[in-house]
Design a protein around this motif. Structure first.
Motif: not given
Lengths: 300, 277, 355
Positions: B76, B80, B84, B102, B150, B154-155, B157-158, B202, B206
């Motif tokens: 990620n 990510g 991003a 996302v 994963t 994900l969200p 990190v983004v 992030g 995660a």
């Protein structure tokens, strides 16, 4: 931990001008990688849910949803959400009011404590209530003597769900209310408003979009909670199965179409949640843009 | 100066709302968590130690949980970051929709993503069959766990990286370029260090989420003791055997890990604000 | 309605924001609380409004003869205009102004028609009647300020309090609004107090100026009075530019630099160290000695772009001082950079350590 699910004021790209951004091939390669990753991990599973749900026709789809056990699961899920969401909303508004509008010692500690359920495994969320109310838990013997069932019954499911969805509304409102300050409330008071009038007419309308999103997200998580509820439910079909648990039962019985049919309802709820979030962010962005324009017009 | 809990304010309702906040939190969160920690007093330290730390099945479960979470969070961090960056910096058709999607793992129940991923990556699934052709087993094996973890991370990190990237001043990059740096040098020496605290935050978010995750992993993991059994599942298994103490022991270890992660995340967030005026 | 403050103190933690302040604001006056940031002026205003509580056990606040110190802000009936206006962003201009009337108890609440009439009357007063359907974000800063004022007046307050009313506006709008506020005050005649850190604003608009510093009132007086007869060194320095000399007070007057000057008997001092202040426009420059006691100085710089010419001089002792003279006089004297001149203060003010 929920900071990242909060609303953001989106600002579009396009600030980077010529020469400072990557060359076009690199740009497109990165976009392709990003989209492929997202497609593989997020879009494909979503598409799969709906494809499998409908692959034997609408008749089978609706039969799966109207079958008695499915109806019972839907009913229990709705009841759970109907209890959890209002309580957590009241809590969220209270917490946000006291945290965002007042200065006191230990505020950061309190915010961290509110965040805790985000960081804790849903299985632990279930476990703690089993240890309190389960047959061999702290209050287990007393509950058995008095013939009260909490674990393997609706109250346990509600409690575990409440724990897991506890921070959502508060975390959505706190940053929003902090950003708005207290001037408008003070202003309302100088104009003779009572505490309630100030709250209903000034504070609440100002945070309504954030509140709506917090409530919708809290609702989506309440209806979709799986781990915590698995621990406390006991998986009694037609009695203590919520929708996610019903999906599990059907899936383990190889009733894939029925399982995905129920799953599609929750997936739809998730999509609605995302749409609401986008609308809320769009509203926020528009107000934000207006604020920026105002500031600029004041300058000129 | 006398100890003062709260600065005086003309706004009403502090006592009521703070009182309810603390009451509700104590009842729903603090007392139950305290009850679990207290439950450990029902066992000797040796029992606790053997069921929480030295039991080989438990150790194997920790390894699966932490290992797969680490790999998932790392994947990620890389993808990510790209995602991003693409969302913040580039304009392309459908950007707004991609940006909304996302958040899907926040809103999608884990049971739904669990059965969907399993079906997708099973050896007959849309994607799994391609892996099957080259002899890689994804679902009901280690890679499946990583994929599930994963997805749910994900969200984090983004959404942590996006604001940090939006705050990046284009002037910094212009300054770097005007001083003769190549685009790659600018990225390595200016952009990456600036967003590093956000990236690490992030990653930590995660990871923390993945360690506790149950629903999506439960379906795809196969749940073979010693091989693909995650720690949260082991708690559930212990409870189903009415081994409250065994479950509590693992639960307390996981709780401590959560606290440590929360602490690390707070430190990281403080660190990321360090350069702000 | 008059406002009387008696012995009010306010501390924030260890910071003393107000230190035993007493003040009387006469009915119908427009009074400015003037001071640098941290002087306590805003705190004093907020205490008058009831938005801040004075320290426990300290002082009283009277509106006319009524002690309002324990009256909640909601019932104190003050009109308060916030620095950043604090308009309700989700309400139109009309709704903002009507708010105070709509939240009144049912028995006291005016009828819908009465509210409507009153709002339009007020919007007419602040010259915004055409904009009643707009939202705050659709208004300019000056317009928002006027809506805030109309909203505060709508509840028929006993006093009007304004916190930095022009602080958030740009220079031009500021000036216009200043004159407008003065006219408005003359029209409605409500006792008004406003806070400002801008001396021009205070001196130009107010009937009375209250100069504050470090939680204390330094001086209260008409603009003329505080400007021309500053009672303390702080007031002297804060209101306009000054040149400072170190000197000594003796029985006959004060010695500073090469000069010995007598000063008004009203300022008779105990002998000792003193500081002597001269305003730039009170410095006379002569190219030749005319027999009167004077100081020698060298012309360092000249700024002649403006209504007055500013001359920067350095004295024999190396001190820099500023002088201001008219364009006519400057041209007639032919002052050049580097030339030696005789300078003579026309007015001085002397403050000793005991002041």
């Amino acid at each position: 931990m929920a900071g990242v699910v909060s609303m953001r004021h989106q600002s579009g790209p396009g600030r980077a001008s010529q020469g400072k951004t990557e060359p076009a091939p690199v740009r497109w390669a990165l976009i392709t990688i990003a989209l492929a990753f997202l497609g593989l991990f997020l879009v494909m599973p979503l598409v799969l849910v709906f494809t499998y749900a409908f692959n034997r026709g609408l008749g089978v789809y609706f039969a799966a949803l109207t079958e008695p056990d499915a109806m019972a699961a839907i009913r229990l899920t709705l009841i759970t959400a109907a209890i959890c969401v209002p309580l957590n909303t009241v809590f969220g508004v209270c917490a946000a009011w006291s945290i965002a509008k007042f200065e006191f010692r230990g505020k950061n500690l309190l915010i961290t404590l509110i965040d805790m359920p985000f960081a804790i495994s849903p299985i632990i969320a279930g476990l703690i209530f089993v240890l309190l109310f389960g047959a061999r838990g702290w209050f287990g013997p007393w509950l058995i003597d008095n013939n009260i069932r909490i674990i393997f019954a609706t109250p346990g499911i509600v409690l575990a769900t409440m724990f897991v969805t506890f921070p959502f509304v508060a975390r959505e409102l706190i940053p929003l209310m902090q950003a708005q300050g207290t001037d408008e409330e003070q202003s309302a008071l100088t104009l003779g408003a009572s505490g309630w009038q100030m709250f209903w007419r000034v504070t609440l309308p100002n945070v309504k979009w954030g509140l709506i999103y917090g409530v919708i997200l809290c609702n989506a998580r309440a209806m979709g909670e799986f781990g915590a509820v698995s621990v406390v439910s006991g998986h009694i079909r037609g009695l203590t199965n919520t929708m996610p648990l019903h999906i599990e039962v059907l899936y383990n019985d190889y009733q894939f179409t029925a399982s995905f049919a129920v799953a599609s309802l929750l997936a739809l709820l998730a999509l609605v949640t995302l749409v609401v979030k986008s609308v809320v962010e769009w509203k926020g962005a528009r107000e934000h843009a207006q604020a920026v324009r105002e500031a600029e017009s004041e300058q000129s | 100066m006398a100890f003062r809990f709260r600065q005086p304010s003309v706004l009403p309702g502090f006592g009521l709302t703070m009182g309810f906040t603390l009451f509700y939190m104590a009842l729903l969160v603090l007392i139950p968590l305290g009850g679990m920690v207290l439950f450990t007093t029902r066992m000797s330290f040796d029992d606790f130690w053997s069921s929480a730390v030295t039991d080989p099945r438990v150790v194997a479960a920790y390894k699966v949980s932490f290992g797969a979470s680490m790999i998932g969070a790392s994947i990620n961090a890389v993808f990510g970051f790209i995602l991003a960056w693409v969302l913040v910096r580039y304009e392309f058709p459908g950007r707004r929709i991609v940006d909304s999607i996302v958040d899907l793992p926040f809103a999608l129940p884990t049971a739904v993503s669990g059965i969907a991923l399993t079906t997708l990556y099973a050896h007959t699934g849309w994607i799994g069959r391609w892996f099957d052709m080259v002899g890689i087993k994804v679902a009901y094996a280690w890679p499946g766990i990583v994929i599930a973890l994963t997805l749910i991370g994900l969200p984090f990190v983004v959404r942590t990286l996006q604001p940090a990237m939006e705050d990046l001043e284009v002037e910094l990059e212009e300054a770097s370029a005007s001083l003769g740096a190549s685009r790659w040098q600018t990225f390595r020496r200016v952009i990456l260090p600036t967003v590093l605290p956000a990236l690490l935050t992030g990653f930590a978010l995660a990871f923390a989420r993945a360690v506790g995750e149950f629903g999506s992993v439960y379906f795809i993991a196969g749940n073979m003791p010693y091989r693909t059994e995650i720690a949260p599942l082991l708690i559930l298994i212990r409870l189903e055997q009415f081994d409250y103490l065994g479950a509590t022991a693992i639960g307390v270890v996981m709780l401590v890990v959560s606290f440590v992660m929360l602490l690390i995340i707070n430190v990281l967030q403080w660190w990321s604000r360090r350069f702000q005026a | 309605m008059s406002i009387e403050i008696r012995n009010i103190s306010k501390t924030f933690g260890k910071f003393k924001a107000l230190d035993d302040v007493s003040l009387t604001v006469d009915a119908g006056r427009l009074t400015a609380l003037l001071g640098p940031s941290g002087s306590g002026k805003t705190t004093l205003l907020r205490i008058m409004a009831g938005l801040e509580q004075a320290d426990r056990g300290s002082g009283q606040i009277f509106f006319h003869e009524e002690d309002v110190v324990d009256t909640h802000v909601r019932h104190r009936r003050v009109g308060f205009v916030f620095q950043h206006y604090a308009l309700f962003r989700h309400m139109t201009v009309f709704e903002n102004v009507a708010f105070g009337m709509r939240v009144q108890k049912r028995a006291a609440r005016p009828t819908k028609d009465a509210i409507k009439a009153r709002v339009h009357e007020l919007l007419g007063l602040v010259q915004l009647d055409g904009l009643s359907a707009r939202y705050p974000h659709q208004l300019s800063g000056g317009q928002r300020q006027r809506v805030a004022l109309a909203r505060a007046l709508a509840v028929q307050p006993r006093v009007l309090l304004l916190d930095e009313p022009f602080g958030a506006l740009d220079a031009k709008v500021r000036k216009e609004l200043r004159t407008w506020l003065r006219r408005l005050h003359d029209e409605i005649g409500i006792t008004s107090v406003f806070v400002t850190h801008d001396q021009d604003e205070a001196l130009e608009v107010a009937d009375e100026v209250v100069v504050m510093s470090q939680g204390k009132i330094e001086q209260v007086g008409t603009p003329d009075d505080v400007f021309h007869n500053p009672k303390t060194e702080f007031v002297m320095r804060f209101l306009g530019e000054v040149n400072t000399f170190h000197g000594r007070v003796d029985s006959g007057g004060v010695q500073f630099g090469a000069l010995h000057a007598s000063y008004p008997h009203t300022q008779r001092k105990i002998p000792g160290d003193a500081r002597v202040f001269v305003r730039p426009h009170d410095v006379t420059i002569d190219t030749k000695s005319n027999g009167l006691p004077s100081m020698l100085a060298k012309v360092e710089r000249v700024h002649s772009a403006g209504a007055f010419v500013r001359v920067v001089l350095s004295t024999e002792t190396g001190q820099t001082l500023n002088a201001e003279l008219s364009q006519e006089r400057f041209t007639s004297m032919k002052i050049e950079i580097g030339s030696e001149v005789h300078i003579r203060p026309r007015h001085i003010r002397v403050f000793t350590e005991t002041d």
